[in-house]
Write a protein that holds these residues in place. Structure first.
Motif, PDB file in Angstrom:
ATOM      1  N   ASN A  81       0.829  -1.208   0.000  1.00  0.00           N
ATOM      2  CA  ASN A  81       0.000   0.000   0.000  1.00  0.00           C
ATOM      3  C   ASN A  81       0.859   1.252   0.000  1.00  0.00           C
ATOM      4  OD1 ASN A  81      -2.243  -1.553   0.004  1.00  0.00           O
ATOM      5  ND2 ASN A  81      -2.548  -1.476   2.225  1.00  0.00           N
ATOM      6  N   ARG A  82       1.940   1.220   0.812  1.00  0.00           N
ATOM      7  CA  ARG A  82       2.803   2.393   0.865  1.00  0.00           C
ATOM      8  C   ARG A  82       3.524   2.615  -0.469  1.00  0.00           C
ATOM      9  NH1 ARG A  82       4.617   5.295   5.234  1.00  0.00           N
ATOM     10  NH2 ARG A  82       2.670   4.512   6.097  1.00  0.00           N
ATOM     11  N   VAL A  83       3.961   1.495  -1.067  1.00  0.00           N
ATOM     12  CA  VAL A  83       4.668   1.603  -2.354  1.00  0.00           C
ATOM     13  C   VAL A  83       3.718   2.172  -3.410  1.00  0.00           C
ATOM     14  CG1 VAL A  83       5.766   0.254  -4.209  1.00  0.00           C
ATOM     15  CG2 VAL A  83       6.368  -0.184  -1.821  1.00  0.00           C
ATOM     16  N   GLU A  88       2.104   6.742  -6.849  1.00  0.00           N
ATOM     17  CA  GLU A  88       1.176   7.813  -7.243  1.00  0.00           C
ATOM     18  C   GLU A  88       1.842   9.177  -7.125  1.00  0.00           C
ATOM     19  OE1 GLU A  88      -2.253   7.148  -4.819  1.00  0.00           O
ATOM     20  OE2 GLU A  88      -2.631   5.231  -5.833  1.00  0.00           O
ATOM     21  N   GLN A  89       2.740   9.315  -6.149  1.00  0.00           N
ATOM     22  CA  GLN A  89       3.437  10.597  -5.974  1.00  0.00           C
ATOM     23  C   GLN A  89       4.644  10.733  -6.907  1.00  0.00           C
ATOM     24  OE1 GLN A  89       4.202  11.455  -1.645  1.00  0.00           O
ATOM     25  NE2 GLN A  89       3.060   9.560  -1.426  1.00  0.00           N
ATOM     26  N   GLY A  90       4.915   9.693  -7.701  1.00  0.00           N
ATOM     27  CA  GLY A  90       6.042   9.742  -8.637  1.00  0.00           C
ATOM     28  C   GLY A  90       7.398   9.522  -7.972  1.00  0.00           C
ATOM     29  N   MET A 126      11.970   8.494  -1.572  1.00  0.00           N
ATOM     30  CA  MET A 126      10.809   8.433  -0.644  1.00  0.00           C
ATOM     31  C   MET A 126      11.169   8.921   0.747  1.00  0.00           C
ATOM     32  SD  MET A 126      11.820   5.637  -2.232  1.00  0.00           S
ATOM     33  CE  MET A 126      11.884   4.042  -1.513  1.00  0.00           C
ATOM     34  N   LEU A 127      12.460   8.964   1.048  1.00  0.00           N
ATOM     35  CA  LEU A 127      12.869   9.334   2.404  1.00  0.00           C
ATOM     36  C   LEU A 127      13.164  10.829   2.518  1.00  0.00           C
ATOM     37  CD1 LEU A 127      15.190   6.315   3.224  1.00  0.00           C
ATOM     38  CD2 LEU A 127      12.736   6.524   3.435  1.00  0.00           C
ATOM     39  N   ARG A 128      13.405  11.441   1.368  1.00  0.00           N
ATOM     40  CA  ARG A 128      13.650  12.890   1.391  1.00  0.00           C
ATOM     41  C   ARG A 128      12.353  13.593   1.763  1.00  0.00           C
ATOM     42  NH1 ARG A 128      18.279  14.729  -1.274  1.00  0.00           N
ATOM     43  NH2 ARG A 128      19.621  12.969  -1.797  1.00  0.00           N
ATOM     44  N   GLY A 129      12.446  14.814   2.234  1.00  0.00           N
ATOM     45  CA  GLY A 129      11.217  15.534   2.599  1.00  0.00           C
ATOM     46  C   GLY A 129      10.861  15.314   4.050  1.00  0.00           C
TER      47      GLY A 129
END
Ligand code: FAD
Length: 346
Positions: A81-83, A88-90, A126-129
């Motif tokens: 689900n997370r992937v 979806e967020q690119g 995915m870890l940035r931000g």
């Protein structure tokens, strides 16, 4: 658990315990996000100048090298689900690639149905931000975790003691680095010390010309190398060959203290042999040593927790040496804390 009433109101607001998380790899960032989403005041500390840990990417000119983790696969429903949400967020894409095996230059193309995902534009996307989501302090090597007289925790960094006090500490480093940080709990520290981390020498190679191999990634046999992959074949990267070579755990251990300049030449030679070409000079050639690349005997427990001390540990070494397991380890400790401290009705 502490509660306080708003002035003039009768409803009680739960004051969530403060949490310090040491290490901003997949496990630490996952736990930080899950706890922050539920209102825990979280502070994340990372020794490097960026988050990502072993999911690091390195830019050299036009080339982007994923010099640690190469890809990840999905088995667990929560991770799936997370992937999907990252896709979806690119931030994540499927890596469509041609897989091969190489044995002393003999290439066999593999029929391979595995779905492999990569971060876009780098493995750590995915870890940035995270710095926008929780209080994050980069370039902060934590050297000691100390108990305060009132049962809280303070941290000491390489620059000296840090000012704040925390009620919970979660160590999210690799096992070797975790053991001394968990010293207040001999049980947890001992479990971390029992895990042996294997090393991995990596070489990053780019040529002036394209090799135009029939494959994008290959498992390598009978060689110092075990894996070679062209990062240029991954989605969202410049379409320019950027080869990452990984040496085997045995070869890496035997050459652990070798001069990086010699290591990169040895691995380049093995690469040329593996792809069946004569020795050629690359435009770029770098070596990177992962001292703690993968746990050889991961604990399989998910996470470690000392309830009396409110001290825990997470990471792939608590579970299995894969990105998915690091994610699940971070999620598991957050679930555990949330279950122990159920949300108060506001
Ligand atoms: C060469 C290589 C290839 C790999 N290939 C794959 C693959 O193809 N697929 C896959 O699923 N997995 C792969 N992995 C494994 C995967 O990268 C890891 O399982 C996962 O990234 C581990 O995440 P983590 O959060 O547990 O640890 P880490 O990513 O190691 O994060 C720990 C963090 O803690 C920080 N830290 C350490 N000590 C301190 C301290 N004292 N104070 C503050 N911060 C500290 C570190 O800098 C780091 O950022 C590979 C790993 C390597 C090295």
């Amino acid at each position: 658990m502490k509660f306080r009433a708003h002035p003039g109101e009768t409803t009680m607001i739960e004051i969530r315990p403060s949490v310090a998380i040491l290490g901003a790899g997949m496990a630490g960032v996952t736990a930080a996000r899950a706890l922050a989403e539920r209102g825990y005041p979280v502070s994340l500390f990372e020794k490097n100048g960026c988050v990502g840990g072993r999911m690091a990417s390195r830019r050299e000119g036009e080339c982007l090298f994923d010099h640690g983790c190469q890809f990840f696969t999905v088995r667990n429903e929560r991770f799936r689900n997370r992937v999907e949400s990252w896709r979806e967020q690119g931030l994540v894409s499927v890596w469509e690639h041609r897989m091969a095996a190489s044995d002393r230059g003999q290439i066999t193309l593999l029929q391979d149905d595995a779905v492999r995902y990569v971060g876009v534009p780098g493995m750590d996307a995915m870890l940035r931000g995270i710095a926008n989501e929780v209080h994050t302090q980069l370039d902060t090597l934590i050297t000691r975790v100390e108990r305060t007289p009132d049962g809280g925790w303070t941290l000491v960094s390489a620059q000296g003691p840090l000012p704040d006090e925390y009620e919970i500490v979660i160590v999210a480093t690799s096992a070797e680095q975790a053991a001394p940080l968990l010293a207040s709990s001999p049980l947890l520290s001992g479990r971390a010390a029992s895990v042996r981390m294997q090393a991995c020498w990596a070489a990053l190679v780019a040529f002036e010309f394209e090799l135009e191999t029939a494959f994008d990634a290959a498992f390598v046999r009978n060689s110092p190398l075990v894996w070679i992959a062209n990062g240029g074949s991954k989605p969202g990267r410049a379409e320019r060959e950027a080869w990452v070579l990984h040496a085997s755990p045995i070869w890496s251990r035997e050459h652990l203290e070798e001069d990086p300049d010699r290591v990169k030449e040895l691995l380049l030679h093995s690469f040329c042999e593996a792809v069946g070409i004569g020795d050629v000079r690359p435009a770029r050639l770098l070596a990177h040593r992962w001292r703690s690349a993968a746990p050889a005997n991961a604990l399989g427990t998910g996470f470690l927790w000392d309830d009396e001390l409110a001290l825990g540990a997470i990471g792939d070494w608590c579970s299995n040496p894969r990105v998915e397991n690091a994610f699940l380890s971070g999620l598991a400790i957050a679930d555990h804390l949330l279950a122990q401290r159920p949300r108060a009705a506001l």
